[in-house]
Design a protein around this motif. Structure first.
Motif, PDB file in Angstrom:
ATOM      1  N   TRP A   3      -1.032  -6.862   8.448  1.00 21.78           N
ATOM      2  CA  TRP A   3      -1.743  -6.121   7.132  1.00 21.78           C
ATOM      3  C   TRP A   3      -1.886  -7.103   6.040  1.00 21.78           C
ATOM      4  O   TRP A   3      -3.144  -7.260   6.066  1.00 21.78           O
ATOM      5  CB  TRP A   3      -0.876  -5.031   6.785  1.00 21.78           C
ATOM      6  N   GLU A  24       1.863  -9.699   0.760  1.00 19.06           N
ATOM      7  CA  GLU A  24       2.968  -9.342   1.742  1.00 19.06           C
ATOM      8  C   GLU A  24       4.376  -9.672   0.082  1.00 19.06           C
ATOM      9  O   GLU A  24       5.394  -8.691  -0.042  1.00 19.06           O
ATOM     10  CB  GLU A  24       3.898 -10.803   2.152  1.00 19.06           C
ATOM     11  N   TYR A  27       3.919  -6.368  -1.872  1.00 20.08           N
ATOM     12  CA  TYR A  27       4.388  -4.807  -0.439  1.00 20.08           C
ATOM     13  C   TYR A  27       6.345  -5.523  -0.731  1.00 20.08           C
ATOM     14  O   TYR A  27       7.181  -4.494  -1.272  1.00 20.08           O
ATOM     15  CB  TYR A  27       3.876  -5.365   0.901  1.00 20.08           C
ATOM     16  N   TYR A  28       6.650  -6.604  -0.615  1.00 19.44           N
ATOM     17  CA  TYR A  28       8.003  -6.075  -0.348  1.00 19.44           C
ATOM     18  C   TYR A  28       8.785  -6.128  -2.252  1.00 19.44           C
ATOM     19  O   TYR A  28      10.089  -6.077  -2.336  1.00 19.44           O
ATOM     20  CB  TYR A  28       9.083  -7.474   0.376  1.00 19.44           C
ATOM     21  N   ARG A  33       8.396   1.361  -2.962  1.00 22.66           N
ATOM     22  CA  ARG A  33       6.764   0.729  -1.756  1.00 22.66           C
ATOM     23  C   ARG A  33       7.580   2.294  -0.946  1.00 22.66           C
ATOM     24  O   ARG A  33       6.551   2.384   0.354  1.00 22.66           O
ATOM     25  CB  ARG A  33       7.210  -0.172  -1.558  1.00 22.66           C
ATOM     26  N   ASP A  35       8.337   3.627   2.664  1.00 20.48           N
ATOM     27  CA  ASP A  35       8.136   2.742   4.320  1.00 20.48           C
ATOM     28  C   ASP A  35       6.942   2.271   3.970  1.00 20.48           C
ATOM     29  O   ASP A  35       5.911   2.274   3.221  1.00 20.48           O
ATOM     30  CB  ASP A  35       8.642   4.062   5.375  1.00 20.48           C
ATOM     31  N   SER A  36       5.880   1.855   5.085  1.00 23.02           N
ATOM     32  CA  SER A  36       5.460   1.181   5.184  1.00 23.02           C
ATOM     33  C   SER A  36       4.207   2.351   5.767  1.00 23.02           C
ATOM     34  O   SER A  36       2.471   1.831   5.139  1.00 23.02           O
ATOM     35  CB  SER A  36       5.326   0.690   6.439  1.00 23.02           C
ATOM     36  N   SER A  37       4.108   3.729   5.659  1.00 26.98           N
ATOM     37  CA  SER A  37       3.473   4.774   5.001  1.00 26.98           C
ATOM     38  C   SER A  37       1.919   4.527   4.166  1.00 26.98           C
ATOM     39  O   SER A  37       1.514   5.117   3.465  1.00 26.98           O
ATOM     40  CB  SER A  37       3.828   6.113   5.248  1.00 26.98           C
ATOM     41  N   ILE A  39       0.598   1.511   2.629  1.00 25.59           N
ATOM     42  CA  ILE A  39      -0.129   1.239   3.784  1.00 25.59           C
ATOM     43  C   ILE A  39      -1.081   1.892   4.187  1.00 25.59           C
ATOM     44  O   ILE A  39      -0.253   2.036   5.611  1.00 25.59           O
ATOM     45  CB  ILE A  39      -0.245  -0.138   4.184  1.00 25.59           C
ATOM     46  N   ARG A  54      -3.459   0.138  -0.277  1.00 25.79           N
ATOM     47  CA  ARG A  54      -2.402   0.330  -0.438  1.00 25.79           C
ATOM     48  C   ARG A  54      -1.703   0.897  -1.660  1.00 25.79           C
ATOM     49  O   ARG A  54      -2.956   1.553  -2.743  1.00 25.79           O
ATOM     50  CB  ARG A  54      -1.060  -0.581  -0.657  1.00 25.79           C
TER      51      ARG A  54
END
Length: 110
Positions: A3, A24, A27-28, A33, A35-37, A39, A54
């Motif tokens: 991504w 990155e 996001y991190y 944030r 979970d990755s959902s 994104i 996002r």
């Protein structure tokens, strides 16, 4: 990483393009944030990302509130945001970002 690489490739047209590590870090380093959902992506028939956005969740401070006692309380509200909206140049003008943004708004309303 896929991504982040996609975002970096789309934003590469800028005069001073951000590297994949920039996305990155966004996001991190986001403490909310989840979970990755958060994104949201659209993929093509080859499984490649062609559009993305996002969802952000933030707590905003509205200042102190007097509770009619000696203790003041900090008032906060939860707010949402959307970022990293991008679509591959080969897949633009098809409404992909619109679909992702509508999806993001729907999730944020839940």
């Amino acid at each position: 990483p896929t991504w982040a690489n996609f975002c970096a490739s789309v934003f590469a047209i800028k005069a001073n393009p951000p590297p994949a590590s920039y996305f990155e870090r966004h996001y991190y380093n986001d403490p909310n944030r989840g979970d990755s959902s958060s994104i949201r992506v659209m993929i093509d028939t080859n499984g490649d990302i062609v559009s993305s956005c996002r969802i952000f969740s933030k707590n905003l401070s509205l200042g102190e509130v007097d509770n009619n006692d000696e203790e003041k309380k900090l008032r906060t509200i939860e707010a949402g945001g959307i970022g990293e909206v991008c679509t591959s140049p080969l897949h633009r003008r098809r409404g992909l970002s619109k679909i992702l943004l509508q999806d993001a708004l729907s999730i944020m309303r839940e």
